[in-house]
Design a protein around this motif. Structure first.
Motif, PDB file in Angstrom:
ATOM      1  N   SER A 225       0.825  -1.205   0.000  1.00  0.00           N
ATOM      2  CA  SER A 225       0.000   0.000   0.000  1.00  0.00           C
ATOM      3  C   SER A 225       0.863   1.261   0.000  1.00  0.00           C
ATOM      4  CB  SER A 225      -0.930  -0.013   1.218  1.00  0.00           C
ATOM      5  OG  SER A 225      -1.733   1.141   1.250  1.00  0.00           O
ATOM      6  N   GLY A 226       1.927   1.273   0.805  1.00  0.00           N
ATOM      7  CA  GLY A 226       2.823   2.428   0.803  1.00  0.00           C
ATOM      8  C   GLY A 226       3.513   2.622  -0.525  1.00  0.00           C
ATOM      9  N   TRP A 227       3.953   1.526  -1.144  1.00  0.00           N
ATOM     10  CA  TRP A 227       4.616   1.617  -2.446  1.00  0.00           C
ATOM     11  C   TRP A 227       3.652   2.134  -3.509  1.00  0.00           C
ATOM     12  CZ3 TRP A 227       4.000  -0.767  -7.224  1.00  0.00           C
ATOM     13  CH2 TRP A 227       5.082  -0.661  -8.107  1.00  0.00           C
ATOM     14  N   LEU A 228       2.410   1.661  -3.495  1.00  0.00           N
ATOM     15  CA  LEU A 228       1.434   2.108  -4.488  1.00  0.00           C
ATOM     16  C   LEU A 228       1.110   3.592  -4.316  1.00  0.00           C
ATOM     17  CD1 LEU A 228      -1.015  -0.938  -4.445  1.00  0.00           C
ATOM     18  CD2 LEU A 228       0.579  -0.333  -6.262  1.00  0.00           C
ATOM     19  N   ARG A 229       0.978   4.045  -3.060  1.00  0.00           N
ATOM     20  CA  ARG A 229       0.702   5.463  -2.834  1.00  0.00           C
ATOM     21  C   ARG A 229       1.858   6.331  -3.337  1.00  0.00           C
ATOM     22  NH1 ARG A 229      -3.164   6.961   1.070  1.00  0.00           N
ATOM     23  NH2 ARG A 229      -4.897   5.479   0.936  1.00  0.00           N
ATOM     24  N   ALA A 230       3.075   5.882  -3.087  1.00  0.00           N
ATOM     25  CA  ALA A 230       4.227   6.670  -3.521  1.00  0.00           C
ATOM     26  C   ALA A 230       4.323   6.743  -5.041  1.00  0.00           C
ATOM     27  CB  ALA A 230       5.508   6.088  -2.936  1.00  0.00           C
ATOM     28  N   LYS A 231       3.959   5.674  -5.730  1.00  0.00           N
ATOM     29  CA  LYS A 231       4.031   5.636  -7.193  1.00  0.00           C
ATOM     30  C   LYS A 231       2.750   6.111  -7.863  1.00  0.00           C
ATOM     31  CE  LYS A 231       7.079   3.760  -9.081  1.00  0.00           C
ATOM     32  NZ  LYS A 231       8.361   4.228  -9.637  1.00  0.00           N
ATOM     33  N   GLN A 232       1.691   6.417  -7.055  1.00  0.00           N
ATOM     34  CA  GLN A 232       0.397   6.824  -7.591  1.00  0.00           C
ATOM     35  C   GLN A 232      -0.145   5.766  -8.540  1.00  0.00           C
ATOM     36  OE1 GLN A 232      -1.557   9.878  -6.834  1.00  0.00           O
ATOM     37  NE2 GLN A 232      -0.208   9.398  -5.109  1.00  0.00           N
TER      38      GLN A 232
ATOM     39  N   SER B  44      -7.043  -1.503  -6.933  1.00  0.00           N
ATOM     40  CA  SER B  44      -7.115  -0.885  -5.613  1.00  0.00           C
ATOM     41  C   SER B  44      -5.713  -0.699  -5.079  1.00  0.00           C
ATOM     42  CB  SER B  44      -7.946  -1.760  -4.665  1.00  0.00           C
ATOM     43  OG  SER B  44      -7.941  -1.234  -3.358  1.00  0.00           O
ATOM     44  N   TRP B  45      -5.596   0.157  -4.067  1.00  0.00           N
ATOM     45  CA  TRP B  45      -4.313   0.381  -3.406  1.00  0.00           C
ATOM     46  C   TRP B  45      -4.460   0.310  -1.885  1.00  0.00           C
ATOM     47  CZ3 TRP B  45      -7.221   4.019  -5.932  1.00  0.00           C
ATOM     48  CH2 TRP B  45      -7.767   5.024  -5.169  1.00  0.00           C
ATOM     49  N   GLN B  46      -5.631  -0.077  -1.393  1.00  0.00           N
ATOM     50  CA  GLN B  46      -5.902  -0.106   0.030  1.00  0.00           C
ATOM     51  C   GLN B  46      -5.593  -1.476   0.607  1.00  0.00           C
ATOM     52  OE1 GLN B  46      -9.959   1.174   0.280  1.00  0.00           O
ATOM     53  NE2 GLN B  46      -9.476   3.319  -0.117  1.00  0.00           N
ATOM     54  N   ALA B  47      -4.735  -1.501   1.620  1.00  0.00           N
ATOM     55  CA  ALA B  47      -4.301  -2.758   2.213  1.00  0.00           C
ATOM     56  C   ALA B  47      -5.456  -3.487   2.897  1.00  0.00           C
ATOM     57  CB  ALA B  47      -3.173  -2.498   3.213  1.00  0.00           C
ATOM     58  N   GLU B  48      -6.413  -2.753   3.479  1.00  0.00           N
ATOM     59  CA  GLU B  48      -7.520  -3.394   4.184  1.00  0.00           C
ATOM     60  C   GLU B  48      -8.370  -4.223   3.226  1.00  0.00           C
ATOM     61  OE1 GLU B  48      -6.851  -0.209   4.207  1.00  0.00           O
ATOM     62  OE2 GLU B  48      -6.101   0.181   6.247  1.00  0.00           O
ATOM     63  N   HIS B  49      -8.632  -3.684   2.038  1.00  0.00           N
ATOM     64  CA  HIS B  49      -9.436  -4.416   1.060  1.00  0.00           C
ATOM     65  C   HIS B  49      -8.681  -5.645   0.548  1.00  0.00           C
ATOM     66  CE1 HIS B  49     -12.200  -5.353  -2.083  1.00  0.00           C
ATOM     67  NE2 HIS B  49     -11.379  -5.001  -3.046  1.00  0.00           N
ATOM     68  N   LEU B  50      -7.409  -5.506   0.261  1.00  0.00           N
ATOM     69  CA  LEU B  50      -6.621  -6.645  -0.203  1.00  0.00           C
ATOM     70  C   LEU B  50      -6.524  -7.713   0.873  1.00  0.00           C
ATOM     71  CD1 LEU B  50      -3.731  -4.722  -1.998  1.00  0.00           C
ATOM     72  CD2 LEU B  50      -5.705  -5.828  -3.059  1.00  0.00           C
ATOM     73  N   ALA B  51      -6.415  -7.315   2.136  1.00  0.00           N
ATOM     74  CA  ALA B  51      -6.340  -8.282   3.232  1.00  0.00           C
ATOM     75  C   ALA B  51      -7.651  -9.046   3.371  1.00  0.00           C
ATOM     76  CB  ALA B  51      -5.987  -7.572   4.535  1.00  0.00           C
ATOM     77  N   ARG B  52      -8.771  -8.379   3.125  1.00  0.00           N
ATOM     78  CA  ARG B  52     -10.066  -9.058   3.221  1.00  0.00           C
ATOM     79  C   ARG B  52     -10.192 -10.144   2.149  1.00  0.00           C
ATOM     80  NH1 ARG B  52     -12.985  -4.941   2.313  1.00  0.00           N
ATOM     81  NH2 ARG B  52     -12.747  -4.129   4.431  1.00  0.00           N
ATOM     82  N   LEU B  53      -9.741  -9.833   0.932  1.00  0.00           N
ATOM     83  CA  LEU B  53      -9.781 -10.845  -0.129  1.00  0.00           C
ATOM     84  C   LEU B  53      -8.822 -11.984   0.153  1.00  0.00           C
ATOM     85  CD1 LEU B  53      -9.875  -8.504  -3.261  1.00  0.00           C
ATOM     86  CD2 LEU B  53     -11.797  -9.559  -2.060  1.00  0.00           C
ATOM     87  N   LEU B  54      -7.637 -11.659   0.642  1.00  0.00           N
ATOM     88  CA  LEU B  54      -6.652 -12.694   0.937  1.00  0.00           C
ATOM     89  C   LEU B  54      -7.128 -13.602   2.061  1.00  0.00           C
ATOM     90  CD1 LEU B  54      -3.873 -13.815   0.279  1.00  0.00           C
ATOM     91  CD2 LEU B  54      -2.892 -12.191   1.908  1.00  0.00           C
ATOM     92  N   LYS B  55      -7.844 -13.045   3.027  1.00  0.00           N
ATOM     93  CA  LYS B  55      -8.372 -13.858   4.125  1.00  0.00           C
ATOM     94  C   LYS B  55      -9.338 -14.912   3.603  1.00  0.00           C
ATOM     95  CE  LYS B  55     -10.964 -13.473   8.446  1.00  0.00           C
ATOM     96  NZ  LYS B  55     -11.650 -12.541   9.383  1.00  0.00           N
ATOM     97  N   GLU B  56     -10.193 -14.541   2.660  1.00  0.00           N
ATOM     98  CA  GLU B  56     -11.130 -15.499   2.086  1.00  0.00           C
ATOM     99  C   GLU B  56     -10.409 -16.608   1.326  1.00  0.00           C
ATOM    100  OE1 GLU B  56     -14.261 -15.617   2.633  1.00  0.00           O
ATOM    101  OE2 GLU B  56     -14.496 -13.717   3.713  1.00  0.00           O
ATOM    102  N   ARG B  57      -9.367 -16.251   0.610  1.00  0.00           N
ATOM    103  CA  ARG B  57      -8.632 -17.268  -0.151  1.00  0.00           C
ATOM    104  C   ARG B  57      -7.859 -18.204   0.774  1.00  0.00           C
ATOM    105  NH1 ARG B  57      -7.730 -16.316  -5.536  1.00  0.00           N
ATOM    106  NH2 ARG B  57      -6.786 -18.395  -5.421  1.00  0.00           N
TER     107      ARG B  57
END
Length: 470
Positions: free
Chosen positions: A231-238, A270-283
């Motif tokens: 998430s930090g890397w994506l924000r920095a690179k826009q 997306s660039w939000q870690a919370e959303h990616l974590a929710r998907l990863l939890k399901e997998r």
């Protein structure tokens, strides 16, 4: 180098020998200091902090600096920003002391002072009160004062206030310029330049697990640390990511096992870690590990430019497109890609081939042109909500089609003739009909029917039920 609160309560101090520590605290666990691991941890933390500010820099051993001047309004104030940073540090497994001040040097002094006093942080945002906050701090907090500590203590100089009261010319002749420069930076008299962190062009992060993990759900805590860095890397690179790959590393050496790969494809980048974590939890909840996992590796596969948030004044009743896409991604992660489908219209008048079902989130998303249907009258748009997989033949009673009662025709015929180009010719007249229970259906009559091809005389008997209206 460092000790826990329990060790400090037992009398252990920084700089003690291992024998003295074992004498005071026999159950103490001693670990060898690893500078490379410390630098790797600082790099992970610095990358994570980029999601809160584009300006992050190293500020000495085990210290990082973040310029939050342009981030306060975005995150709703300094307290909310501090809460977000602490949450990210907890996901990384890092305990941090946070302090903020009008300049970087003052913030660093307050952070080190809070760490020495056992507090979570010291704060000062008002430049007019900065001197009063810094004056009582110990002189030992200035790195440039360490070589001259005994001499300064000999002249009763123990804090920053007493150091400022000494003649500057004499201090410069005796101690050099570095001591006065650090003092001026802290009090805002001089401006300090910083070397801000530069992020790599590609994101690949890896983390070693402290032990072998055999349950897939237990990997989420360590994967969260990688997602925070992403998430930090994506924000920095826009940028935003539309597909990520989590690689699970297993045994090495003679008993080596090939890594397992877990790929997550998003409906909307997306660039939000919370959303990616929710998907990863399901997998991870659906994954069964055959061998223990020893390390995790995260790779951002597909990247797109970050889109600005919607500026609509009135929200949509069904939610924003971002919320709809997140729901779709969550359903795919929970049910599987083959259970969540979407329509792909085809340029064909035949109802049974006018639509094709494809995965709602393709594993390899790529641009495709939407099929353009030919121009048709308004009557053609009256299609049923439920189209049957196979048309049901209808019987005739008194020359009227019958299905759960006699059907009454409500619409003029809609003629469809297509399929001659591939040998699947259909010639049908469609009608909207209603039965005795006031249920409306979609029926058709074969104009060139099977009965005509077989030589039968009663060609009007070929009626079919093809769908139901909602």
């Amino acid at each position: 180098m460092a000790l826990s609160k329990h060790a400090s309560a037992a009398g252990v101090q920084l700089g003690m020998r291992s024998g003295s520590v074992q004498m005071l605290l026999p159950e103490a666990m001693l670990r060898q200091y690893d500078s490379e691991q410390e630098q790797a941890s600082l790099q992970r933390v610095a990358t994570t902090l980029l999601q809160y500010s584009p300006q992050v820099a190293a500020a000495g051993p085990a210290s990082l600096l973040m310029n939050i001047g342009a981030s306060l309004r975005l995150f709703g104030g300094v307290r909310q920003l501090r809460r977000c940073v602490l949450n990210s540090m907890a996901l990384l497994g890092i305990s941090a002391t946070l302090s903020y001040a009008p300049n970087a040097a003052a913030a660093g002094l307050l952070a080190h002072a809070a760490n020495a006093y056992g507090r979570r942080g010291l704060y000062c945002l008002n430049p007019m009160r900065l001197s009063r906050r810094l004056d009582p701090l110990a002189l030992s907090l200035l790195p440039a004062a360490t070589p001259w500590r005994d001499w300064l203590q000999g002249i009763a100089c123990h804090d920053l206030k007493s150091l400022r009261q000494l003649p500057r010319a004499g201090i410069q002749r005796r101690c050099g310029k570095d001591l006065l420069s650090q003092l001026d930076y802290a009090y805002g008299v001089a401006t300090e330049l910083h070397q801000w962190l530069e992020v790599p062009a590609e994101f690949i992060a890896r983390i070693e697990l402290p032990e072998r993990i055999e349950q897939a759900e237990a990997l989420l805590n360590y994967a969260n640390a990688l997602l925070q860095q992403l998430s930090g890397w994506l924000r920095a690179k826009q940028l935003a990511v539309s597909q990520i790959q989590l690689e699970l590393e297993h045994e090495r050496g003679r008993l080596a096992v090939a890594p397992s790969q877990l790929t997550i494809t998003l409906a909307e980048a997306s660039w939000q870690a919370e959303h990616l974590a929710r998907l990863l939890k399901e997998r991870l909840a659906q994954l069964s590990l055959t061998t223990p996992v020893m390390a995790l590796r995260l790779h951002a596969m597909q990247l797109v430019a970050m889109q600005a948030p919607s500026a609509s004044l009135f929200p949509e009743p069904s939610g924003s497109p971002q919320q709809q896409h997140r729901l779709l991604e969550l359903l795919v992660a929970r049910l599987g890609a083959d259970q969540v489908l979407q329509t792909l219209p085809q340029a064909d008048y035949r109802p049974e081939v006018a639509n094709h079902w494809i995965a709602a989130i393709p594993s390899q998303p790529k641009a495709r042109a939407t099929a353009q249907l030919p121009h048709a009258p308004t009557a053609m748009m009256n299609r049923p909500s439920w189209l049957l997989a196979e048309p049901i033949p209808l019987e005739l009673r008194q020359h009227r089609p019958y299905y759960r009662g006699a059907l009454s025709i409500l619409s003029p015929p809609e003629r469809i003739e297509a399929g001659w180009w591939n040998g699947q010719l259909v010639t049908r007249d469609y009608f909207i009909a209603e039965n005795s229970e006031h249920l409306r259906c979609w029926i058709y009559h074969e104009r060139i029917s099977v009965a005509q091809h077989t030589g039968q005389q009663d060609a009007d008997a070929v009626w079919y039920l093809h769908g139901w209206f909602g």
